[in-house]
Design a protein around this motif. Structure first.
Motif, PDB file in Angstrom:
ATOM      1  N   THR A  73      -0.490  -0.766  -4.232  1.00  0.00           N
ATOM      2  CA  THR A  73       0.594  -0.741  -5.218  1.00  0.00           C
ATOM      3  C   THR A  73       0.391  -1.883  -6.216  1.00  0.00           C
ATOM      4  OG1 THR A  73       1.972  -2.238  -3.933  1.00  0.00           O
ATOM      5  CG2 THR A  73       2.207   0.113  -3.468  1.00  0.00           C
ATOM      6  N   GLY A  74       1.171  -1.862  -7.284  1.00  0.00           N
ATOM      7  CA  GLY A  74       1.134  -2.973  -8.228  1.00  0.00           C
ATOM      8  C   GLY A  74       1.483  -4.278  -7.531  1.00  0.00           C
ATOM      9  N   ALA A  75       2.493  -4.219  -6.691  1.00  0.00           N
ATOM     10  CA  ALA A  75       2.882  -5.412  -5.935  1.00  0.00           C
ATOM     11  C   ALA A  75       1.734  -5.883  -5.040  1.00  0.00           C
ATOM     12  CB  ALA A  75       4.113  -5.116  -5.085  1.00  0.00           C
ATOM     13  N   GLY A  76       1.007  -4.917  -4.473  1.00  0.00           N
ATOM     14  CA  GLY A  76      -0.128  -5.261  -3.613  1.00  0.00           C
ATOM     15  C   GLY A  76      -1.236  -5.951  -4.391  1.00  0.00           C
ATOM     16  N   ARG A  77      -1.482  -5.467  -5.600  1.00  0.00           N
ATOM     17  CA  ARG A  77      -2.543  -6.046  -6.426  1.00  0.00           C
ATOM     18  C   ARG A  77      -2.228  -7.494  -6.798  1.00  0.00           C
ATOM     19  NH1 ARG A  77      -6.701  -3.718  -8.667  1.00  0.00           N
ATOM     20  NH2 ARG A  77      -5.960  -1.667  -8.051  1.00  0.00           N
ATOM     21  N   ASN A  78      -0.973  -7.760  -7.034  1.00  0.00           N
ATOM     22  CA  ASN A  78      -0.567  -9.101  -7.460  1.00  0.00           C
ATOM     23  C   ASN A  78      -0.098  -9.983  -6.299  1.00  0.00           C
ATOM     24  OD1 ASN A  78      -0.983  -8.679 -10.271  1.00  0.00           O
ATOM     25  ND2 ASN A  78       0.828  -7.354 -10.252  1.00  0.00           N
ATOM     26  N   ALA A  79      -0.149  -9.430  -5.101  1.00  0.00           N
ATOM     27  CA  ALA A  79       0.382 -10.177  -3.940  1.00  0.00           C
ATOM     28  C   ALA A  79      -0.440 -11.428  -3.670  1.00  0.00           C
ATOM     29  CB  ALA A  79       0.387  -9.279  -2.709  1.00  0.00           C
ATOM     30  N   SER A  80       0.231 -12.455  -3.190  1.00  0.00           N
ATOM     31  CA  SER A  80      -0.420 -13.697  -2.806  1.00  0.00           C
ATOM     32  C   SER A  80      -1.017 -13.552  -1.401  1.00  0.00           C
ATOM     33  CB  SER A  80       0.628 -14.812  -2.834  1.00  0.00           C
ATOM     34  OG  SER A  80       0.454 -15.706  -1.775  1.00  0.00           O
ATOM     35  N   ILE A  81      -2.232 -14.044  -1.246  1.00  0.00           N
ATOM     36  CA  ILE A  81      -2.868 -14.009   0.083  1.00  0.00           C
ATOM     37  C   ILE A  81      -2.053 -14.850   1.068  1.00  0.00           C
ATOM     38  CG2 ILE A  81      -4.963 -14.577   1.382  1.00  0.00           C
ATOM     39  CD1 ILE A  81      -5.292 -12.182  -0.469  1.00  0.00           C
ATOM     40  N   GLY A  82      -1.534 -15.975   0.586  1.00  0.00           N
ATOM     41  CA  GLY A  82      -0.672 -16.795   1.437  1.00  0.00           C
ATOM     42  C   GLY A  82       0.535 -16.005   1.928  1.00  0.00           C
ATOM     43  N   GLY A  83       1.139 -15.243   1.026  1.00  0.00           N
ATOM     44  CA  GLY A  83       2.304 -14.431   1.398  1.00  0.00           C
ATOM     45  C   GLY A  83       1.940 -13.352   2.404  1.00  0.00           C
ATOM     46  N   THR A 105      -4.389 -14.507  -5.416  1.00  0.00           N
ATOM     47  CA  THR A 105      -3.902 -13.123  -5.365  1.00  0.00           C
ATOM     48  C   THR A 105      -5.005 -12.187  -4.869  1.00  0.00           C
ATOM     49  OG1 THR A 105      -4.611 -12.625  -7.607  1.00  0.00           O
ATOM     50  CG2 THR A 105      -2.381 -13.525  -7.337  1.00  0.00           C
ATOM     51  N   VAL A 106      -4.588 -11.021  -4.422  1.00  0.00           N
ATOM     52  CA  VAL A 106      -5.541  -9.978  -4.017  1.00  0.00           C
ATOM     53  C   VAL A 106      -6.502  -9.701  -5.167  1.00  0.00           C
ATOM     54  CG1 VAL A 106      -5.761  -7.544  -3.397  1.00  0.00           C
ATOM     55  CG2 VAL A 106      -3.938  -8.946  -2.363  1.00  0.00           C
ATOM     56  N   GLU A 107      -5.924  -9.538  -6.340  1.00  0.00           N
ATOM     57  CA  GLU A 107      -6.709  -9.254  -7.545  1.00  0.00           C
ATOM     58  C   GLU A 107      -7.822 -10.294  -7.749  1.00  0.00           C
ATOM     59  OE1 GLU A 107      -4.951  -7.384 -10.911  1.00  0.00           O
ATOM     60  OE2 GLU A 107      -7.037  -6.795 -10.541  1.00  0.00           O
ATOM     61  N   SER A 108      -7.464 -11.580  -7.591  1.00  0.00           N
ATOM     62  CA  SER A 108      -8.437 -12.635  -7.883  1.00  0.00           C
ATOM     63  C   SER A 108      -9.574 -12.636  -6.848  1.00  0.00           C
ATOM     64  CB  SER A 108      -7.754 -14.006  -7.933  1.00  0.00           C
ATOM     65  OG  SER A 108      -7.391 -14.434  -6.640  1.00  0.00           O
ATOM     66  N   LEU A 109      -9.289 -12.138  -5.643  1.00  0.00           N
ATOM     67  CA  LEU A 109     -10.342 -12.115  -4.615  1.00  0.00           C
ATOM     68  C   LEU A 109     -11.422 -11.099  -4.924  1.00  0.00           C
ATOM     69  CD1 LEU A 109      -8.680 -12.353  -1.110  1.00  0.00           C
ATOM     70  CD2 LEU A 109     -10.047 -14.068  -2.283  1.00  0.00           C
ATOM     71  N   VAL A 110     -11.083 -10.085  -5.694  1.00  0.00           N
ATOM     72  CA  VAL A 110     -12.065  -9.025  -5.951  1.00  0.00           C
ATOM     73  C   VAL A 110     -12.729  -9.169  -7.309  1.00  0.00           C
ATOM     74  CG1 VAL A 110     -11.008  -7.395  -4.370  1.00  0.00           C
ATOM     75  CG2 VAL A 110     -10.321  -7.392  -6.776  1.00  0.00           C
ATOM     76  N   ALA A 111     -12.475 -10.296  -7.977  1.00  0.00           N
ATOM     77  CA  ALA A 111     -13.281 -10.589  -9.165  1.00  0.00           C
ATOM     78  C   ALA A 111     -14.717 -10.799  -8.696  1.00  0.00           C
ATOM     79  CB  ALA A 111     -12.735 -11.837  -9.860  1.00  0.00           C
ATOM     80  N   SER A 112     -15.653 -10.731  -9.600  1.00  0.00           N
ATOM     81  CA  SER A 112     -17.057 -10.958  -9.248  1.00  0.00           C
ATOM     82  C   SER A 112     -17.191 -12.261  -8.461  1.00  0.00           C
ATOM     83  CB  SER A 112     -17.863 -11.048 -10.545  1.00  0.00           C
ATOM     84  OG  SER A 112     -19.216 -11.147 -10.242  1.00  0.00           O
ATOM     85  N   VAL A 152       0.860  -1.190   0.000  1.00  0.00           N
ATOM     86  CA  VAL A 152       0.000   0.000   0.000  1.00  0.00           C
ATOM     87  C   VAL A 152       0.892   1.236   0.000  1.00  0.00           C
ATOM     88  CG1 VAL A 152      -1.601   1.332   1.480  1.00  0.00           C
ATOM     89  CG2 VAL A 152      -1.966  -1.123   1.121  1.00  0.00           C
ATOM     90  N   GLU A 153       0.412   2.299  -0.673  1.00  0.00           N
ATOM     91  CA  GLU A 153       1.083   3.601  -0.640  1.00  0.00           C
ATOM     92  C   GLU A 153       0.140   4.628  -0.042  1.00  0.00           C
ATOM     93  OE1 GLU A 153       4.132   3.745  -4.485  1.00  0.00           O
ATOM     94  OE2 GLU A 153       2.049   4.426  -4.690  1.00  0.00           O
TER      95      GLU A 153
END
Lengths: 157, 157
Positions: free
Chosen positions: A75-85, A132-139, A62-63
């Protein structure tokens, strides 16, 4: 020791941090989210949200920018971050049982359960690694989050 | 919500219950263990141990007999029980995050994280499924437990 009558839980800190990255992941370009508005939307105490944001900034997920036009972004890294990580980074480690509590468990020096529990926790994290964070916020989660954002006061279509 | 500054934990109830079955698994034939002596050996409060014993009896893992010559025993089922099975039975379920806390999480109706966390918990349990109570008390844990038993006052070789 943890409370009776509940099951195993993530820490509140991890819980809140995950809610925050999910909310930020669906922020619209023109949205100015602040720790306060995000805390309100997610129904978490402001002070807890502020601590979580500070840690997410440390982790590069986050920034923040202060002042006019300031706010919070993933951040870009945040969007692609693994939930496990993220969960590995936020859960401070230690034992799954009260091995080193006061008083410590007398079995701790030679406990096979302790190792088995550590391996089980690793299986828990590994299960979250591919997400990933991104995949969690898909519909369907994404649209719900966006609607919540609108309830913050921005009612434009 | 759980406390800050700690990692994910089993409940104290599960922790104590597992300590008890491990202690009972190494009881010598002539030993008369009671809830009180077991609680003392394992450094857990008596009232907590008594609740755990009651639940272990319900689950068919432990037997108790009152009065002279009475005490606690692990049943055959208890000796062969899977740690994964015991932990599943003792952790009361619910969510890994504060989805339904007061206030509930606004994202709960459409949360992908909730499902991901439930699957990760299942991976945690599955990792413990192949481990039996019996296997946990094989060397090196078993001898330590026996020594603890002797510290209860029985100093015969």
């Amino acid at each position: 020791m943890t409370a009776y009558g509940e099951g195993m839980r993530l820490t509140a800190f991890t819980d809140i941090s995950l809610r925050i990255v999910m909310r930020l992941a669906v922020a619209r370009d023109e949205e100015l989210l602040t720790t306060r508005t995000v805390a309100q939307t997610l129904a978490v105490p402001y002070s807890h949200a502020a601590k979580a944001v500070a840690r997410l900034v440390e982790l590069g997920l986050v920034e923040t920018r202060r002042g006019r036009g300031g706010g919070l972004w993933l951040t870009g890294a945040g969007r692609n971050a693994s939930i496990g990580g993220i969960v590995r980074a936020l859960e401070s480690g230690g034992d799954l049982a009260g091995c080193e509590d006061d008083p410590p468990c007398p079995l701790r020096a030679a406990c096979r359960l302790r190792t088995a529990l550590a391996e089980a926790r690793e299986a828990f994290f590994a299960s979250l690694d591919p997400i990933t964070v991104e995949s969690l916020v898909a519909s369907p989660t994404g649209p719900v989050l966006v609607l919540l954002g609108r309830e913050e006061g921005d009612l434009r279509p």
